[in-house]
Design a protein around this motif. Structure first.
Motif, mmCIF file in Angstrom:
data_model
loop_
_atom_site.group_PDB
_atom_site.id
_atom_site.type_symbol
_atom_site.label_atom_id
_atom_site.label_comp_id
_atom_site.label_asym_id
_atom_site.label_seq_id
_atom_site.Cartn_x
_atom_site.Cartn_y
_atom_site.Cartn_z
ATOM 1 N N HIS A 65 0.884 -1.122 0.070
ATOM 2 C CA HIS A 65 0.065 -0.048 0.065
ATOM 3 C C HIS A 65 1.019 1.264 0.218
ATOM 4 O O HIS A 65 2.085 1.334 0.145
ATOM 5 N N GLY A 66 0.098 2.325 -0.221
ATOM 6 C CA GLY A 66 0.996 3.653 -0.390
ATOM 7 C C GLY A 66 0.835 4.502 1.056
ATOM 8 O O GLY A 66 0.852 3.747 2.178
ATOM 9 N N TYR A 67 0.930 5.708 1.021
ATOM 10 C CA TYR A 67 1.136 6.660 2.383
ATOM 11 C C TYR A 67 -0.246 6.571 2.855
ATOM 12 O O TYR A 67 -1.139 6.445 2.555
ATOM 13 N N ALA A 68 -0.222 7.246 4.344
ATOM 14 C CA ALA A 68 -1.184 7.596 5.055
ATOM 15 C C ALA A 68 -2.238 6.447 5.354
ATOM 16 O O ALA A 68 -3.267 6.506 5.088
ATOM 17 N N TYR A 69 -1.579 5.581 5.909
ATOM 18 C CA TYR A 69 -2.487 4.230 6.287
ATOM 19 C C TYR A 69 -2.124 3.674 7.642
ATOM 20 O O TYR A 69 -1.050 3.588 7.925
#
Length: 377
Positions: free
Chosen positions: A125-129
């Motif tokens: 996954h990417g950022y902000a999780y």
């Protein structure tokens, strides 16, 4: 069908609970742990349930951490498999396996079935999780890739890493450091998997399942992948991945250059690499102008030079697609989540995962030998 979580998040025991859990903290540990998600008893929550304060952790999706193996290596897995085939007697059973041993054993058994396709998707996954966000993402990915008959995916390995929980651009600094640290966990998984292949298939009584493993990295998840590739030595790389899909990649557009010594190793690891970009990607624009010293991002501008990889690397421009699956300000302004918001991007991805010749994938306009544009209408 199986969905696993590989995470280097902290392990915690919440008050009043009897089982270990992954933490929401933005902190990574040196080693990773593996958990298996329980979808047998999963029920889609109502909007009222989702608003409750206790809609966290196992209340979102139940999962169970695997125990750590008693010893390293995969000889125990080999003994269990040979015992099940009646080739060699052993007192060991699948219950004696832990960690990656148990996951690889279960995947081998499932993927060796008579099904035509029982592929595995490794997703970063990417950022902000935070971890709760990751559990919600896992539910969405299962619907998209496992439940969808257009997809060849039957199993998902979700790579969980402690990204910042805030979407404020300043969190990119924290996420960059976390993604670099988390790349080491991915590298260990790669080496464990290659060791599993050597240990298991050195025995002639066991044969490969002939299914495929794919790797998909979104946004800053590409930095996790990059960190892994930095550490891999070319002479130790085996081609164990079929398709690599790089979605809205938050890495430099020069990442395939030899001077970067990272993504130039992907052609040794995979059969085909597809770069999905959006030239209107606002999130990558923020990344470029706030945290990356004006360095163009791969997922917005495309690669600087992939001429020597043109036979294996494709660029797919998604700039003109519409968000017809998910809508809202986040998707309309961000242009960063096409794999979730656009049916045309999803259809292109499915065809890629099936291994269709890139020149035969539908709804594409061919710009040149290895650059394509997804047609908007």
């Amino acid at each position: 069908m199986a969905v696993y979580i590989l995470s280097n998040r902290k392990i915690v025991r919440h008050k009043g609970e009897k089982a270990d859990s992954f933490s929401n903290d933005e902190y990574s540990i040196p080693n990773f742990r593996i958990a298996k998600c329980d979808f047998e008893n999963f029920k889609e929550p109502t909007s009222a349930v989702k608003k409750k304060k206790d809609y966290t952790n196992q209340n979102i999706l139940n999962y169970k951490l695997f125990s750590e193996p008693e010893k390293q290596g995969y000889q125990d897995v080999l003994d269990v498999l040979l015992n099940e085939k009646g080739v060699k007697k052993s007192t060991l059973t699948a219950n004696n396996l832990g960690g990656s041993q148990k996951m690889f054993y279960e995947l081998y058994k499932d993927m060796s079935s008579t099904k035509d396709r029982s592929d595995v998707l490794i997703f970063i996954h990417g950022y902000a999780y935070d971890f709760d966000d990751e559990l919600k993402a896992i539910i969405d990915l299962k619907k998209l890739f496992i439940d969808n008959p257009a997809s060849p995916i039957e199993h998902i390995l979700f790579v969980s890493w402690p990204a910042s929980s805030s979407i404020v651009p300043l969190t990119y600094f924290d996420d960059k450091a976390s993604s670099i640290n988390s790349g080491a966990s991915l590298m260990r998984l790669f080496y464990f998997y290659t060791q599993f292949l050597k240990d298991i298939f050195s025995n002639r009584d066991l044969v490969p399942c002939n299914q495929r493993i794919h790797l998909m990295a979104h946004s800053m998840g590409n930095r996790v992948l990059q960190s892994m590739l930095y550490s891999l030595k070319k002479e130790n790389i085996l081609r164990v991945i079929d398709q690599v899909l790089l979605l809205n990649s938050d890495v430099t557009y020069k990442v395939f250059d030899d001077s970067e010594d990272s993504f130039n190793k992907l052609p040794l690891l995979a059969n085909r690499i597809s770069i999905y970009l959006n030239r209107k990607d606002t999130i990558l624009g923020i990344s470029q102008f706030t945290k990356n010293i004006l360095t163009p991002r791969l997922g917005k501008h495309g690669p600087s030079d992939i001429q020597k990889f043109k036979d294996i690397v494709s660029v797919i421009d998604c700039t003109f697609v519409e968000d017809d699956v998910l809508s809202g300000l986040k998707y309309e302004i961000g242009n960063h989540w096409g794999y979730l918001s656009s049916s045309k991007v999803q259809n292109d991805i499915f065809q890629n995962l099936y291994g269709m010749d890139r020149n035969l994938i539908t709804n594409r306009l061919k710009n040149n030998e290895n650059i394509f544009t997804i047609i908007s209408q």
